[in-house]
Scaffold this active site. Structure first.
Site, mmCIF file in Angstrom:
data_model
loop_
_atom_site.group_PDB
_atom_site.id
_atom_site.type_symbol
_atom_site.label_atom_id
_atom_site.label_comp_id
_atom_site.label_asym_id
_atom_site.label_seq_id
_atom_site.Cartn_x
_atom_site.Cartn_y
_atom_site.Cartn_z
ATOM 1 N N HIS A 128 37.032 55.250 41.186
ATOM 2 C CA HIS A 128 36.673 54.239 40.197
ATOM 3 C C HIS A 128 35.167 54.263 39.922
ATOM 4 O O HIS A 128 34.732 54.243 38.766
ATOM 5 C CB HIS A 128 37.096 52.853 40.697
ATOM 6 C CG HIS A 128 36.639 51.740 39.805
ATOM 7 N ND1 HIS A 128 37.195 51.524 38.568
ATOM 8 C CD2 HIS A 128 35.665 50.797 39.965
ATOM 9 C CE1 HIS A 128 36.594 50.482 37.992
ATOM 10 N NE2 HIS A 128 35.664 50.030 38.819
ATOM 11 N N HIS A 164 33.139 50.043 31.625
ATOM 12 C CA HIS A 164 34.474 50.061 32.211
ATOM 13 C C HIS A 164 35.610 50.420 31.243
ATOM 14 O O HIS A 164 36.671 50.849 31.685
ATOM 15 C CB HIS A 164 34.786 48.715 32.865
ATOM 16 C CG HIS A 164 34.247 48.593 34.258
ATOM 17 N ND1 HIS A 164 32.918 48.757 34.546
ATOM 18 C CD2 HIS A 164 34.868 48.341 35.444
ATOM 19 C CE1 HIS A 164 32.733 48.603 35.849
ATOM 20 N NE2 HIS A 164 33.890 48.355 36.412
ATOM 21 N N GLU A 194 35.553 34.541 33.548
ATOM 22 C CA GLU A 194 35.284 35.634 32.599
ATOM 23 C C GLU A 194 35.455 35.196 31.148
ATOM 24 O O GLU A 194 36.011 35.921 30.327
ATOM 25 C CB GLU A 194 36.184 36.842 32.900
ATOM 26 C CG GLU A 194 35.611 38.156 32.397
ATOM 27 C CD GLU A 194 36.409 39.361 32.838
ATOM 28 O OE1 GLU A 194 35.797 40.422 33.004
ATOM 29 O OE2 GLU A 194 37.632 39.247 33.033
ATOM 30 N N ARG A 218 30.411 36.708 32.475
ATOM 31 C CA ARG A 218 31.028 37.645 33.403
ATOM 32 C C ARG A 218 31.577 38.886 32.705
ATOM 33 O O ARG A 218 31.777 39.930 33.345
ATOM 34 C CB ARG A 218 32.127 36.940 34.204
ATOM 35 C CG ARG A 218 32.647 37.791 35.366
ATOM 36 C CD ARG A 218 33.540 37.021 36.301
ATOM 37 N NE ARG A 218 34.000 37.857 37.392
ATOM 38 C CZ ARG A 218 34.741 37.435 38.413
ATOM 39 N NH1 ARG A 218 35.101 36.163 38.485
ATOM 40 N NH2 ARG A 218 35.110 38.267 39.366
ATOM 41 N N ARG A 262 51.964 28.367 47.015
ATOM 42 C CA ARG A 262 51.036 27.955 45.952
ATOM 43 C C ARG A 262 49.576 27.984 46.390
ATOM 44 O O ARG A 262 48.724 27.346 45.787
ATOM 45 C CB ARG A 262 51.397 26.564 45.405
ATOM 46 C CG ARG A 262 52.778 26.503 44.759
ATOM 47 C CD ARG A 262 52.943 25.230 43.958
ATOM 48 N NE ARG A 262 54.256 25.201 43.306
ATOM 49 C CZ ARG A 262 55.286 24.489 43.743
ATOM 50 N NH1 ARG A 262 55.160 23.744 44.832
ATOM 51 N NH2 ARG A 262 56.432 24.497 43.099
ATOM 52 N N ASN A 269 31.815 44.177 32.822
ATOM 53 C CA ASN A 269 32.696 45.247 32.356
ATOM 54 C C ASN A 269 31.917 46.427 31.771
ATOM 55 O O ASN A 269 32.521 47.346 31.208
ATOM 56 C CB ASN A 269 33.660 44.706 31.290
ATOM 57 C CG ASN A 269 34.674 43.736 31.858
ATOM 58 O OD1 ASN A 269 35.237 43.971 32.924
ATOM 59 N ND2 ASN A 269 34.905 42.632 31.164
ATOM 60 N N LYS A 276 38.558 37.918 41.799
ATOM 61 C CA LYS A 276 39.565 38.593 40.965
ATOM 62 C C LYS A 276 40.589 39.263 41.869
ATOM 63 O O LYS A 276 40.234 39.997 42.789
ATOM 64 C CB LYS A 276 38.907 39.659 40.085
ATOM 65 C CG LYS A 276 38.300 39.136 38.804
ATOM 66 C CD LYS A 276 37.864 40.308 37.944
ATOM 67 C CE LYS A 276 37.347 39.868 36.607
ATOM 68 N NZ LYS A 276 36.954 41.013 35.754
ATOM 69 N N HIS A 280 37.973 53.143 32.764
ATOM 70 C CA HIS A 280 39.399 52.956 33.054
ATOM 71 C C HIS A 280 40.252 54.030 32.380
ATOM 72 O O HIS A 280 41.240 54.499 32.952
ATOM 73 C CB HIS A 280 39.854 51.570 32.604
ATOM 74 C CG HIS A 280 39.398 50.478 33.523
ATOM 75 N ND1 HIS A 280 39.290 49.160 33.131
ATOM 76 C CD2 HIS A 280 39.021 50.504 34.823
ATOM 77 C CE1 HIS A 280 38.868 48.428 34.155
ATOM 78 N NE2 HIS A 280 38.701 49.222 35.182
ATOM 79 N N GLU A 297 29.114 51.074 40.874
ATOM 80 C CA GLU A 297 29.003 49.649 40.555
ATOM 81 C C GLU A 297 27.578 49.143 40.760
ATOM 82 O O GLU A 297 27.122 48.241 40.048
ATOM 83 C CB GLU A 297 29.984 48.843 41.405
ATOM 84 C CG GLU A 297 31.450 49.099 41.085
ATOM 85 C CD GLU A 297 31.878 48.568 39.709
ATOM 86 O OE1 GLU A 297 31.104 47.808 39.090
ATOM 87 O OE2 GLU A 297 32.978 48.927 39.258
ATOM 88 N N LYS A 321 25.806 39.871 41.675
ATOM 89 C CA LYS A 321 27.155 39.605 41.169
ATOM 90 C C LYS A 321 27.544 38.152 41.411
ATOM 91 O O LYS A 321 28.158 37.512 40.549
ATOM 92 C CB LYS A 321 28.181 40.535 41.814
ATOM 93 C CG LYS A 321 29.587 40.170 41.322
ATOM 94 C CD LYS A 321 30.603 41.229 41.399
ATOM 95 C CE LYS A 321 31.889 40.780 40.717
ATOM 96 N NZ LYS A 321 33.021 41.657 41.043
#
Length: 354
Positions: A256, A241, A230, A234, A117, A238, A139, A245, A181, A220
Site C-alpha cells: 500500500h 490515494h 471525514e 480529513r 453494539r 487521501n 477507521k 488504490h 504514508e 494525523k
C-alpha cells in the site's frame, strides 16, 4: 515516551496514543488491568515472531489468530473473529486487543464496533504503516466484492500503543510501505515536509527515527481531532490515494505504501496540468518519493489499472475520478476529472516516468 491525546472536537470521548519504547510492555498491561475479560486478536506473522513475548507480557489471555495478508481482510475473517468473541463469552465490560498491522486493526476495530453494539478495543500496531497511519483515527473496514474497505465503521480505540520494538522484525518492503504514508503527511504539513527533506538520507536508507514516527502520529491525530468522520479536512489524508488504490488493485505485489508513493507522483503531475502549483515544491516532493521508492518500478499498462480508479470512494459522480493532489507546501486540491481525461493523462505521465 511521548503521549498524544486524540479528542474529537464534536465528541466527549478520547483516545490516548503512547509512542515510544515501553508502550507495549509497561503501558498496555496497566490499561488492561481494569478489564475482567480480554481477547487478543493477531495474525500468523505476529504470532510467529512475537507470540512468546506477548504471552510473557500479557499472561494467559485467549488469542485468536487470523492468516496474515490483505487477501484475508474479508467477511469470513470478520465473522470468525466475532464467533471467537462469543465463544469466549465476552461482554460489554470486556475488551479486544488488536496486535498487528493495518489488516488486524481494521478487522478488529470493526468487530469491536459490532459485537454487542460496541465493546472497548486497544491497538498495538506492529508495522510502521499501522503506527503512523491506520491505527490513528478509528477507521475500520473489510474489503468486500473486490472493493477495498467497502464495509466498515468509525470506531476509535481506547488507546494505541506504538512501540518501536516491533519494527525490528520488519522486512525492507514493510518499512518502505510505512514511509509512503509519512511522505504523504509531509505533503500536507510544511513543517513535517522540511523535516523529511532534512532527514531524507535516513529515510532512503530505510532508517526511521522514533521521534519522526511520533511527529507523524501527532500530525494525523491533529487532523482526525478536527474531522473524525471525514466530512472536510480529513479528506486531505487521501492525497495520492485514488491512483494508489487503482495501482494496488491491479498490481497486488506492491505494498500500500509503495502505491501511495507512486500515486503521489502521478497526482502531483496531474496537479501541474490542472492547478496553479509551486513547481519547486512539487519537484522536491516527487524526488523524495522516488528516493524512498528506490526508483520507479515497472508498472502494468495504464489502460489496465486506470479503470479501477472509478471504484474509489472519493468519486462523487459516475464516470468522474477525484484525486487529492498536492499543489504547494501544506496545500492540496481536490481535482475532479472525467475518466477519459484521467486515463489519457495517466498514460502520458506513466510513459514519461517509465
Amino acid at each position: 515516551m511521548r503521549t498524544i491525546v486524540l479528542k474529537e472536537e464534536a465528541q466527549s470521548s478520547k483516545s490516548t496514543i503512547f509512542c515510544g519504547e515501553g508502550a507495549f510492555e509497561k503501558e498496555l498491561p496497566r490499561f488492561l488491568a481494569g478489564y475482567p475479560q480480554k481477547l487478543i486478536f493477531t495474525d500468523s506473522n505476529v504470532e510467529r515472531l512475537w507470540g512468546a513475548r506477548i504471552r510473557e507480557v500479557l499472561g494467559d489471555v485467549p488469542v485468536f489468530v487470523m492468516p496474515a495478508g490483505e487477501e484475508h481482510k474479508t467477511e469470513e475473517t470478520l465473522f470468525s473473529l466475532l464467533k471467537a468473541m462469543a465463544e469466549q463469552q465476552l461482554h460489554r465490560t470486556s475488551c479486544l486487543v488488536m496486535i498487528g498491522g493495518g489488516v488486524v486493526g481494521d478487522i478488529g476495530g470493526l468487530a469491536a464496533a459490532l459485537y454487542m453494539r460496541g465493546i472497548a478495543c486497544f491497538q498495538v500496531p506492529t508495522t510502521l504503516l499501522a503506527q503512523v497511519d491506520s491505527s490513528v483515527g478509528g477507521k475500520t473496514a473489510i474489503d468486500f466484492l473486490g472493493i477495498k474497505n467497502l464495509v466498515g465503521a468509525f470506531n476509535q480505540p481506547e488507546a494505541v500503543f506504538a512501540d518501536p520494538c516491533f519494527l525490528s522484525t520488519l522486512p525492507p518492503r514493510e518499512v518502505r510501505c510505512g514511509l509512503g504514508e509519512m511522505v504523504k503527511h509531509g505533503a500536507l504539513s510544511e513543517e513535517l515536509f522540511e523535516t523529511l527533506l532534512a532527514r531524507r538520507n535516513e529515510l532512503a536508507a530505510l532508517d526511521v527515527p522514533a521521534d519522526l514516527i511520533a511527529d507523524n502520529i501527532a500530525f494525523k491525530a491533529s487532523v482526525v481531532a478536527q474531522d473524525a468522520k471525514e466530512s472536510g479536512l480529513r479528506k486531505s489524508l487521501n492525497l495520492g490515494h485514488t491512483t494508489a488504490h487503482a495501482l494496488e488493485l491491479a498490481q497486488k505485489t506492491r505494498s500500500h505504501g509503495e502505491c501511495v508513493l507512486l500515486g503521489t507522483i502521478f497526482e502531483a503531475e496531474l496537479a501541474r496540468r490542472h492547478e496553479k502549483c509551486d513547481d519547486g515544491y512539487l519537484h522536491e516532493l516527487v524526488s523524495l518519493c522516488k528516493e524512498v521508492l528506490g526508483g520507479i518500478p515497472a508498472l502494468p499498462p495504464a489502460k489496465e489499472w486506470t479503470p479501477l480508479a472509478l471504484l474509489d470512494k472519493k468519486n462523487t459522480e459516475r464516470g468522474t475520478v477525484v484525486v487529492t493532489a498536492p499543489v504547494a507546501r501544506g496545500t492540496y486540491r481536490l481535482i475532479a476529472l472525467p475518466f477519459a481525461e484521467y486515463a489519457r493523462e495517466a498514460e502520458e505521465i506513466q510513459a514519461r516516468l517509465c
